[in-house]
Structures are given as C-alpha cells and as structure tokens.
Scaffold this active site. Structure first.
Site: not given
Length: 288
Positions: A11, A96, A102, A136
C-alpha cells in the site's frame, strides 16, 4: 494436502495525519491508503500440527517475531485448531519500508487460514481478529482504497482510483516507526493533509487532484534526519509528476505519474543515483 496460493499487496499512504496520542500507547491517526500491484506471494499448506515459515529472505524471522507466524498461532489458539500450517513466503515488498508488507502478509494469512480451516467467519469477526493482530491489518482484508481512522482499525472503504502509475524509491536507510512517532512534535507540524479533499478526489476518479494533495506529516521529520530521502524527493519532483510523498513513516517515497511513459521516465532518472531501489508499479484493487 490442502494448499492455497495467495497474493499480499503493498500500500501507499496518500495522506497520513497523526491527531493525538492515546492512553493505550498507540496514536489516533487519519490516513487514506491505496493498494498497489507490488505484492508478496504466500503459499499455505496444511500439516499435522505445527507452524512453519519458509522464506528465502534472511531478514524475515521464522518464528514468533514474524507477524505471519503470530497470525497463524493466534487463530490456532483462538479456535483450538488441532491442525498446523506451513507458510511459504516470497517477499517482493521491501521490508520496513512503509509499504505495509508485513500487515498485508498477515491479513492474507488470516483470510487464507479462515478458508482452509473452515472457520466461517463474518466480515465483522475477521475485522475484529485483524485489529488484534496489527493496526494496518484490517485495511488489507479488502485493500483497494480506504480511509482509516482510530489507530488504523476503523475503515471506511472508498472507490479505488482508476489505474494510476506509481514509482517507488527506497534509499538505503532504515526508519523505525517507533522512532518516527516519538520524535514527531504535534505543535511543529508545518502542513496537515486535506483528508476530505483527497477522499473527494478519489471518489471523483481524479488522480491529478489526489497528486496535488498528497501529504504525510512524517515527511518533514524523516527528510530532516535523512538527507538522502530529501534528495530523492527533490529529484522526483524535478520530473513534474502528479505528486510525491512518503509512504507510512518511510523511508520509501512514491511519485504518482500521469501514465506509464511518465513513470518510466521518472524511474530512469532516479535509477542513476547509486544505492536507490526503484520499482514501477500501479494502483490496484483486488476482487475478494
């Protein structure tokens, strides 16, 4: 052996605003997110009892430090599932990076295991479970475009943008989300997003309007501490894209482009800079 093949999409944050600190250690945020075509691939294979994560990337932990492992463990314990699962994870979303890899992996694992283990969960039950896994994760249950509020668990789906080309640029720095939230000074935020304006532009299918209104309150903080991120932003802006912004707390910057040719031109221009990973992709909404 039951086996499912799934995609977990990345995203970008078209807006990101931090409204207030919360008593639970999280923050109240308001963000407009949109999934993009860049994705990880996940294969779920049912086994007798245990949970195994297999991934070629050395940066992906194989145990409880991995959010996919924790998702499978959470479902097993919550619903007392006697069977186990082997997860084969192929990472294409940079780790990251502010692109939600993730969380997306966790959401897809949740959906896949609910199907594999025949849990017959309602959308509300899935959303409740997702919110317990990560802030999220609820967004990635459906993906597309959405306004997320609260700590990210309150989701208002939006009509996705028409296909819009996106250039991602990742410098060789790591930005800790915890650090970014800790150092953000609410009183010194220079510019806040016009969230309502971006929502209206999305629903009007106006990619140029979205591009003009991109805004992330972490951008000034990150670029001030990481000059390489600021340099990439300025280099992207020199190609006059629809807009440039930071995704999440970074370090990835993205540019929205008017078409594929414009995206390739931006990517070619910034690829000349050493130690920058550049990906050309586009907005995407999966039918689920």
């Amino acid at each position: 052996m039951k086996e499912l093949h799934l995609n977990a999409y990345a995203k970008i944050n078209l807006t990101l605003d931090v409204l207030a600190d919360r008593d639970d250690g999280y923050h109240d945020i308001e963000t407009v997110m949109h999934t993009i075509e860049l994705h990880d691939s996940i294969v779920l294979r049912e086994n007798e009892s245990g949970i195994t994560i297999r991934c070629a990337s050395p940066d992906v932990p194989p145990d409880t430090q991995n959010i996919v492992y924790r998702t499978a463990q959470f479902l097993k314990e919550t619903f007392r599932i006697p069977r186990g699962v082997e997860v084969e994870l192929t990472k294409c979303i940079p780790i990251a990076s502010g692109l939600g890899g993730g969380s997306s992996d966790a959401a897809v694992t949740l959906l896949g295991l609910a199907q594999m283990w025949k849990l017959r969960l309602s959308e509300r039950q899935l959303a409740d479970l997702a919110s317990k896994i990560g802030s999220d994760v609820p967004f990635f249950l459906a993906g597309g475009a959405a306004l997320a509020m609260g700590r990210g668990e309150r989701i208002r789906p939006l009509r996705p943008l028409p296909t819009t080309w996106v250039v991602l640029a990742r410098p060789p720095v790591q930005v800790s989300t915890e650090w970014a939230y800790r150092i953000l000074n609410h009183e010194s935020i220079r510019r806040r997003p016009d969230t309502g304006g971006v929502v209206r532009a999305i629903e009007a299918e106006n990619a140029a309007g979205v591009g003009r209104s991109l805004c992330n309150v972490f951008e000034d903080v990150v670029t001030a501490h990481y000059p390489s991120v600021a340099a990439i932003r300025d280099r992207m802006l020199a190609y006059h894209p629809l807009g440039v912004s930071l995704s999440g707390t970074g370090p990835v910057l993205f540019a929205l482009a008017a078409n594929e040719a414009a995206a390739r031109e931006i990517a070619g221009g910034i690829s000349a800079v050493a130690d920058i990973d550049v990906i050309v992709t586009r907005t995407f909404a999966e039918e689920r």
